[in-house]
Design an enzyme around this catalytic site. Structure first.
Site, short mmCIF file in Angstrom:
data_model
loop_
_atom_site.label_atom_id
_atom_site.label_comp_id
_atom_site.label_asym_id
_atom_site.label_seq_id
_atom_site.Cartn_x
_atom_site.Cartn_y
_atom_site.Cartn_z
N CYS A 1 38.72 37.28 36.95
CA CYS A 1 39.28 37.89 38.04
C CYS A 1 37.02 38.68 38.18
CB CYS A 1 39.36 39.44 38.01
SG CYS A 1 39.26 40.35 36.36
N HIS B 1 41.14 45.45 36.42
CA HIS B 1 40.68 44.06 37.02
C HIS B 1 40.27 44.79 38.14
CE1 HIS B 1 42.54 40.88 39.51
NE2 HIS B 1 42.96 41.55 40.57
#
Length: 522
Positions: A136, A469
Site C-alpha cells: 500500500c 495502512h
C-alpha cells in the site's frame, strides 16, 4: 526621459533623486535605475512597471548583443550574446495548442481514439491498484504520481517511449526481454541498464489511462524498483516517503545516464523527475559576533516538516469535529489557529524561522577566523512545479532506543501561497524592502514561476508505526476520490480535511512559458 541628471537613491535615508525631482519642474518624478534597467518613481519611492519601457529595454539589449566586434584579421563581425543577468525575464501568455493539417494527418495515421467508458462515473485514469503484499505504501505514492499534471502530460505525450528505450538498450548491451506492456519479463535486473523505471512508468500510464476499470497490478514496476533499491526488496511494509525519494532517484539515474550518453554535453536538460519536483533551498548562516553571512544552495525533491508545537495538545477527533462544522477554508483556518491545532503554514513558518545555534554547535567564521555562535535560517530559493511536503510523523530516538508515531492532526489548506517562504521575501523582511544583489548571482529564480499552489493529492497513514495502512486522496475535476489500493470511492472534501496527512502534493496554479531570447515577428 530627456533629463541627463544622474542621482543616487539609498533608502531609507535622504535621496538625491527625490531632491532633484522636487527641485525641478513637474515631469522629473520618473527616473531610470541604471543597475536594473527599470523605472523608478521618486514620489512612490519604488520601482514601477511600464510595458512600453520594458519592450524598449529588450529591443535595446537585443540590438546591443548584435553589434559588430572590433575588426580582426578577417575584418568581419560576430554576434555577441548579452550576459544572462542583463536579459529581461519575461512571461508569455498561454496559447492553447491546436494541430495543423500535417499534425492531424500524422495523428490519424499513427494513433487511434480512446474508447469512451459510459458505464462509470469515474474520470478516465482513475483506476485501482492491487495490493501485492504490504505494498500500500507503493500504491499510495503511485496514485499521486499518476495524476501529477506535469508528469502525466509528459508520459501521455510519449516523451519517454518504452519501445524506443528498449531498442536503444538492446543495441547497447544485454537487456531483459519486455512484454507488450513494456514491463520486464525477466532478466538479471542489475544496475547496468537492464531495467528502466521510466519505461515501467510509461507502461503504467498506458494501462491506467486505457479506459479499463479492473484494478491494475504494478508487479513489473515493483520488480524493477527492487532492482534499484535492493535493500528494500521484500514484502514487508515500507515507508511511503522513502519509496517516493527512491523511485524518483531511480528514474533520474537511468534517464540522466542515457541523456549524457546520447545528447551533446552542456545541453542543460534534466530528467522529468527533477523538472517536476526539484526545487532549491537557501541556507544562511550568520555569525553572531561580526555578522558575516555564509550562504549555500541545496537542491531538494520535497520539504520535510516537523509538526509545530501545540499549545493545547488537541487530538484528531476534536480537530475533525471542528473542521466538519466549518463553512469555508478561511473559517477553518481561523478555528485551527485559535484552538492550537498545527497547520501546514505554521510548519513552514517554523521551517523558515531563524534558529540560533547553541554554544555546542559553534561554526567556523571566515571573517573572525574562529568558531562562533551562529544564526541559521532556511528559505526557498526556487519553487518546483509540484511541491511535495512530507510531515515527520515517525520519530526514531537513538538515546531512548525507541520509535513512535505522532498521531496529531495537521490542518492543510487546499490553496497555498508560498510567497512568504521565498528567499526574496525573507531577505526583504530582514534587510528592508529593496534588495538588489543576491550574492552576485542572477535574481531570484522563483520570479519566473507562480507562488500560488493548489492541492491535488494527499497521502495519509492510519495505524501504528509497525502496522499501518496508506491511502491516497485525489482531486480530479474538482471532486475528491479515495484510492485505497484496488478500491476507488468518491468522498466529500470534509473527509479529506479530517484525514491524517503524511504527504501533501501541491501544483502551481499558473504555469508560464519562458520567453525566447530571439526577437521575432509575432
Amino acid at each position: 526621459m530627456a533629463c541627463a541628471a544622474v542621482s543616487c537613491h539609498a533608502p531609507p535615508g535622504p535621496s538625491h533623486a527625490a531632491a532633484h525631482a522636487e527641485a525641478m519642474p513637474p515631469g522629473h518624478e520618473i527616473a531610470v535605475d541604471v543597475d536594473r534597467a527599470e523605472l523608478f518613481c521618486c514620489v512612490c519611492r519604488d520601482q514601477v512597471y511600464d510595458r512600453d519601457f520594458d519592450a524598449a529595454v529588450v529591443l535595446a539589449q537585443t540590438a546591443a548583443s548584435t553589434l559588430p566586434a572590433s575588426a580582426s584579421s578577417s575584418g568581419g563581425s560576430r554576434a555577441v550574446v548579452a550576459p544572462e543577468n542583463l536579459r529581461k525575464r519575461r512571461r508569455v501568455d498561454y496559447r492553447p495548442w491546436s494541430p495543423d493539417p500535417r499534425e492531424r494527418a500524422l495523428m490519424g495515421s499513427f494513433s487511434s481514439p480512446l474508447e469512451s467508458v459510459p458505464t462509470s462515473d469515474l474520470p478516465r485514469g482513475l483506476r485501482g491498484l492491487n495490493n501485492l503484499g504490504n505494498t500500500c505504501f507503493m500504491n499510495s505514492v503511485l496514485q499521486a504520481l499518476l495524476h501529477t499534471p506535469p508528469l502525466r502530460n509528459y508520459f501521455l505525450s510519449d516523451r519517454h517511449n518504452r519501445y524506443f528505450c528498449q531498442k536503444k538498450d538492446g543495441v547497447s548491451g544485454n537487456v531483459s526481454k519486455r512484454n507488450v506492456d513494456g514491463a520486464l519479463d525477466g532478466g538479471h535486473g542489475s544496475k547496468n541498464g537492464s531495467f528502466c523505471l521510466a519505461c515501467d512508468m510509461d507502461a503504467m500510464f498506458s494501462a491506467v489511462f486505457s479506459g479499463e476499470r479492473m484494478p491494475y497490478s504494478p508487479a513489473k514496476f515493483l520488480y524493477s524498483w527492487w532492482q534499484h533499491a535492493a535493500n528494500l526488496a521484500s514484502y514487508e511494509q515500507q515507508d511511503a516517503h522513502e519509496f517516493f525519494i527512491s523511485m524518483l532517484d531511480g528514474i533520474h539515474e537511468k534517464v540522466d545516464k542515457d541523456r549524457r550518453r546520447l545528447q551533446s554535453q552542456g545541453s542543460g536538460d534534466c530528467c522529468i523527475a527533477h523538472r517536476v519536483f526539484s526545487g532549491i533551498l537557501r541556507s544562511d548562516v550568520m555569525c553572531m559576533a561580526c555578522g558575516f553571512t555564509s550562504t549555500t544552495y541545496d537542491p531538494c525533491l520535497d520539504i520535510s516538516l516537523d509538526l509545530e508545537q501545540s499549545q493545547r495538545g488537541s487530538v484528531k477527533a476534536t480537530s475533525a469535529k471542528s473542521h466538519h462544522s466549518c463553512n469555508g477554508e478561511a473559517e477553518c483556518m481561523n478555528s485551527s489557529q485559535n484552538s492550537g491545532i498545527p497547520t501546514l503554514m505554521g510548519c513552514l513558518d517554523r521551517f523558515t524561522r531563524p534558529e540560533r545555534l547553541g554554544s555546542d554547535q559553534k561554526l567556523f567564521c571566515q571573517q573572525c577566523q574562529v568558531s562562533q555562535e551562529s544564526l541559521k535560517q532556511m528559505s526557498i530559493r526556487k519553487l518546483p512545479l509540484v511541491s511535495c511536503f512530507h510531515i515527520k510523523r515517525f520519530e526514531h530516538s537513538s538515546i531512548r532506543k525507541m520509535s513512535r508515531k505522532i498521531d496529531r492532526y495537521l490542518h492543510f489548506p487546499f490553496s497555498l501561497d508560498m510567497a512568504p517562504y521565498l528567499s526574496s521575501s525573507i531577505l526583504r523582511r530582514r534587510f528592508g524592502n529593496r534588495i538588489f544583489p543576491f550574492d552576485g548571482d542572477e535574481p531570484d529564480a522563483s520570479n519566473e514561476f507562480s507562488s500560488e499552489f493548489e492541492l491535488f493529492a494527499v497521502v495519509t497513514h492510519a495505524g501504528k508505526l509497525d502496522a499501518g495502512h496508506y491511502v491516497t486522496y485525489l482531486r480530479l475535476s474538482n471532486q475528491w476520490y479515495k484510492c485505497d489500493d484496488a478500491w476507488i470511492t468518491q468522498v466529500n472534501e470534509n473527509i479529506v480535511r479530517a484525514a491524517q496527512g503524511y504527504m501533501m502534493f501541491y501544483v502551481q496554479k499558473m504555469l508560464y512559458y519562458r520567453a525566447s531570447d530571439k526577437m521575432g515577428a509575432s
